[in-house]
Design an enzyme around this catalytic site. Sequence first.
Site, short mmCIF file in Angstrom:
data_model
loop_
_atom_site.label_atom_id
_atom_site.label_comp_id
_atom_site.label_asym_id
_atom_site.label_seq_id
_atom_site.Cartn_x
_atom_site.Cartn_y
_atom_site.Cartn_z
N ARG A 94 10.65 -28.31 15.27
CA ARG A 94 10.31 -27.70 13.99
C ARG A 94 10.23 -26.22 14.33
NH1 ARG A 94 9.60 -24.73 10.24
NH2 ARG A 94 8.19 -25.04 8.46
N HIS A 97 7.78 -20.52 13.00
CA HIS A 97 7.52 -20.14 11.61
C HIS A 97 6.05 -19.81 11.41
CE1 HIS A 97 6.07 -24.26 11.62
NE2 HIS A 97 5.45 -24.01 10.48
N HIS A 99 3.06 -19.38 7.79
CA HIS A 99 2.88 -19.56 6.35
C HIS A 99 1.54 -18.98 5.91
CE1 HIS A 99 1.34 -23.18 8.31
NE2 HIS A 99 2.57 -23.51 8.61
N GLU A 103 -2.90 -24.62 8.76
CA GLU A 103 -2.27 -25.93 9.00
C GLU A 103 -3.16 -26.77 9.91
OE1 GLU A 103 1.91 -25.93 10.13
OE2 GLU A 103 1.46 -27.18 11.86
N HIS A 142 3.93 -20.33 14.81
CA HIS A 142 3.85 -21.49 15.69
C HIS A 142 5.15 -22.28 15.65
CE1 HIS A 142 2.27 -22.47 11.69
NE2 HIS A 142 2.85 -23.66 11.83
N GLU A 164 6.33 -27.33 2.28
CA GLU A 164 6.95 -27.27 3.60
C GLU A 164 8.33 -26.63 3.51
OE1 GLU A 164 5.92 -27.73 6.58
OE2 GLU A 164 7.85 -27.87 7.62
MN MN Z 1 3.54 -24.84 10.10
#
Ligand code: MN
Length: 385
Positions: A94, A97, A99, A103, A142, A164
Site C-alpha cells: 500500500r 501516502h 491523509h 489511522e 506511512h 481510502e
Molecule cells: Mn493510510
Amino acid sequence: MKKPKQDNIPHPQRNGSGGLDTGPRNIELDLQNPDLLSPPVTDHGTLPNLKFSMSMAHTRIEEGGWTREVTQRELPIASTLAGVDMKLNPGAYRELHWHKEAEWAYVLEGGCRIGAVDQEGRNFLDDVRKGDLWFFPKGIPHYIQALDEGVEFLLVFDDGQFSENATFMMSDFFAHTPKSVLAKNFGWTEDQMAAMPEKEKYIFKGEVPPALQSDKVVSPTGDVPDWFSHRLLAMEPERFPGGTVRVADSRNFKAATTISAALIEIAPGAIRELHWHPTDDEWQYYISGHGRMGVFAGSGLANTFDFQAGDVGYVPFAYGHYIENLGDEPLVFLEMFRNPLFQDVSAAQWMANLPPQVSADTINVPRELIEALPKHKRPLATRNR
Ligand code: MN
Ligand code: MN
C-alpha cells in the site's frame, strides 16, 4: 444458490400476529437478519440504520490486492469514524501516502511491515501480525507492505467522511509536479526520472521485504517518541464470566491520541451488558461468530440488529445497548471511539452504587435483587452474574 428448506424459511410473524411473506423477497438476507424480519416485542419505532456489511461494499481490485470501505456514504449515521478492509498479497505495497485523518488499524490475518517518518524525521518501522494494532497521527506519511504470508487488516479513520480512494500519494504528487521542479528539489536529472509513474500506484506488487533489522534506516533524530504499534491480542485480557475484554487507548497505547478501542469476546449465550458511552459514538467491526445488538434511543424507541463476521455496526453517543451472542462459538468484535479514552457506563454498576430502594421503587423489583448486584463493572454477563 442452494434454496433453504421450506420449514427453515422465516416469516414476519410472532405470537399469532404478522403473516406469511410469500411475495418477492431475499431469503438469504432475511435469514441473516431475523431481528429485522421478526423484531423482539420490545422493539418500537424507527432508528437510523445501524448496520452495513463490508460484503455490501464496492471492492476496488488492484494488482497487489483489494480493498473495500464502509464510510458515512454507506452508513449515513456513521459520522465520527470510517473503516476500510484491505488485503495485500505477499510482498505487495500500500503505497507511501498520508491523509487528513488519523489511522488506527487491526491486523485480521497474516502480517505486514509498516513504516512512517514524522515531522522531525524520526523513524518508525515494525512488523505487525494478527492481533496487533497500529496508529498513525493525521498528516504523518506511512506505507504498508505485506510479509511472506500476505495480510488482511481493518483500518479505522477518525472522520466518517474519509475515503481510502482520496489519500495523498507520493506517486500522484510527483506525477503532478513538473519534472524541472522535481529536478531542482531532489538534484536529479530528467533522464533519471524517465520511468516515474504518470499516475498514482496505490496498491501494487513488490518483493517480500528483508528481515526488519536490515530494512531499517537509522535517523539522526532517532525513533518516534510514542511507538505507532501495539500488541493488542497478546495482552492479558480482563476475564469475566461472560468472556474477555482487551482495551487499547491512550493510557496503554500512548500514540493513539484520537481513537480508543476494545476487543471483546463474548462466550456463547452471554451478553455484552446493558451500557452506553458517555462521550462518543461507537463504531464496531465483527470478526467472528454471530449475535444481535439491541439499541435504545430514548422516547420509547428501540431496534435490534443482527451481526456476523465482516459486518460494521454503529451506536450513536448515549444510546443504551447490549450485544448478545446467539451462536455456539465466541462472538468476537472490536468497538472503537473517536476519543483518547475508552469509557462506558454500566447499567448494573449504576444501580449497584445507588441507594437500593431508588432502583427497586423505579423498576418494581425486590430491593434484595438490587443489593445483590456487583458493585464492580462486569462488561460481560451470563445468567449467573
Ligand atoms: Mn493510510
Ligand atoms: Mn458499547
